[in-house]
Design a protein around this motif. Structure first.
Motif, short mmCIF file in Angstrom:
data_model
loop_
_atom_site.label_atom_id
_atom_site.label_comp_id
_atom_site.label_asym_id
_atom_site.label_seq_id
_atom_site.Cartn_x
_atom_site.Cartn_y
_atom_site.Cartn_z
N UNK A 100 6.50 0.30 10.39
CA UNK A 100 7.47 -0.07 11.43
C UNK A 100 6.88 -1.26 12.20
N UNK A 101 6.90 -2.40 11.54
CA UNK A 101 6.21 -3.58 12.06
C UNK A 101 6.82 -4.05 13.38
N UNK A 123 8.65 7.64 0.97
CA UNK A 123 9.70 7.28 1.92
C UNK A 123 9.05 6.53 3.08
N UNK A 124 9.50 5.31 3.32
CA UNK A 124 8.91 4.48 4.37
C UNK A 124 9.84 3.30 4.65
N UNK A 127 15.12 0.96 4.69
CA UNK A 127 14.18 2.03 4.37
C UNK A 127 14.21 2.31 2.87
N UNK A 128 13.06 2.75 2.38
CA UNK A 128 12.89 3.08 0.95
C UNK A 128 12.76 4.59 0.80
N UNK A 129 13.54 5.15 -0.09
CA UNK A 129 13.50 6.59 -0.37
C UNK A 129 13.43 6.82 -1.87
N UNK A 170 0.81 -1.23 0.00
CA UNK A 170 0.00 0.00 0.00
C UNK A 170 0.85 1.27 0.00
N UNK A 171 2.04 1.22 0.61
CA UNK A 171 2.91 2.40 0.61
C UNK A 171 3.51 2.62 -0.77
#
Length: 397
Positions: free
Chosen positions: A377-378, A103-104, A120-122, A94-95
């Protein structure tokens, strides 16, 4: 092939590991003398030699390593990493599908079965942060697995496992193409300038995404906002975009000024209409009292530990006093955003610090919003300690 050692677990920890507890604690092991080389695979058994789990040895402030699997037949290799990464990436779909947020987090350490590592993804780039020498020994398999599982522009890394707690400076580029920095990422439609090649920090803490959106959408309009320990001014940007009358950002680090100016600028905000101050937050509180300044909203998000020339700040010892300082310069019916990322205590104790401060100041309040870590942030339900973030929106009565 990596060396594997069989280590027996004390009976009182046996049930926890069988139930899914991910951290290998020193007290849980019957013999730690054999643990020499970080990265070694550990076959955990009960006192009778029955298999419990397979993990790795990697010293971190939290323990001696993390569990990889509870399946005795599962090999810890590149294919194993690919399966785990694919599962983590799919959870964040979904992100990836949301153009307003680029960014997540895609791997949150033990919450995704990768104790000691976050990814992390940017905006097309992936950043791996290694928190122990042990997990870093799996780098080749993890990087190869990531390259097979995702499409990417580039991959960067941060090595954060120096024994003195210092970030290990290195060329952070790993694979793909080097980015042009600052890289502009989106968060709920807001722009943030980030750097993957400039020390330990990127310029934004992704775990505060929901808090920034709430400040912008619900609380900022027409308000005067004080952002303490402001870092690169991310909260100030959110407040300004939400229609704040004025923001004041205060941080002791000299770079905070230029970084905050940059964050305002990439959002088309005139930074000269905002106050950006490089000074000790506690000195600013004194200044504000002297000048009889009051704010409609005060944001308190201190580091867990900080030291300046005059003060040493520790969240567990000093948050009550910090809160008292904030109460004194907050308008009637104003909002204080109280935040901490300290994992050394839970929400109940944090609320206790706040309650004590208000009682000592003779003021009353209500909690109007409460936040922990966002969904990317599981957190593993068997390891509640992993949910370190605590944020409360307090309304003064």
């Amino acid at each position: 092939m990596k060396q594997e050692m069989t280590v027996k677990v004390n009976d009182k920890f046996k049930a926890a590991y069988a139930a899914g507890y991910p951290l290998i604690e020193k007290e849980a092991l019957m013999d730690t003398q054999m643990l020499k080389e970080e990265g070694a695979l550990l076959r955990l058994t009960d006192a009778q030699g029955r298999f419990l789990a397979r993990g790795y040895y990697g010293k971190q402030n939290k323990g001696l390593g993390w569990i990889w699997t509870r399946n005795e037949e599962e090999s810890i290799d590149q294919a194993f990493m690919e399966r785990k990464l694919a599962k983590s990436i799919n959870r964040r779909q979904p992100y990836f599908d949301d153009p307003a947020t680029t960014a997540f987090r895609v791997v949150n350490g033990e919450g995704d079965g990768f104790g000691g590592l976050t990814i992390d993804y940017y905006a097309g780039y992936y950043l791996l942060s290694w928190y122990s020498e042990g997990i870093y020994t799996f780098k080749a398999d993890i990087i190869a697995a990531l390259q097979n599982v995702v499409e990417f522009k580039g991959i960067y890394e941060k090595k954060r496992f120096d024994t003195k707690g210092q970030y290990i400076e290195d060329d952070d580029f790993v694979a793909g193409e080097r980015g042009e920095f600052p890289l502009i990422v989106k968060e709920n439609g807001m722009n943030y300038a980030i750097y993957l090649n400039d020390g330990a920090m990127t310029g934004i803490f992704l775990d505060q995404r929901d808090v920034r959106r709430t400040i912008r959408d619900t609380y900022a309009k027409g308000k005067t906002v004080l952002n303490t320990f402001s870092y690169t001014g991310a909260f100030s940007v959110a407040a300004a975009l939400g229609g704040a009358a004025k923001t004041t950002s205060v941080d002791l680090a000299k770079r905070s000024s230029s970084k905050t100016i940059e964050q305002f600028s990439v959002n088309g905000i005139d930074y000269e209409q905002q106050d950006i101050l490089v000074m000790d937050v506690f000195n600013y509180f004194k200044y504000a009292k002297r000048k009889e300044l009051k704010f409609d909203m005060v944001i308190l998000d201190p580091p867990s530990f900080a030291r300046s020339k005059k003060y040493t700040f520790s969240t567990s010892k000093d948050y009550t006093n910090l809160m008292r300082e904030a109460i004194a310069i907050t308008e009637k019916n104003g909002i204080i955003v109280a935040s901490t990322n300290s994992a050394s205590f839970g929400m109940k104790k944090f609320k206790g610090f706040i309650d004590k401060a208000f009682k000592e100041e003779g003021k009353k309040y209500s909690i109007v919003e409460e936040f922990t870590l966002p969904a990317d942030f599981r957190v593993q339900k068997e390891f509640k300690e992993g949910d370190y973030l605590k944020v409360l929106f307090l309304k003064l009565k």
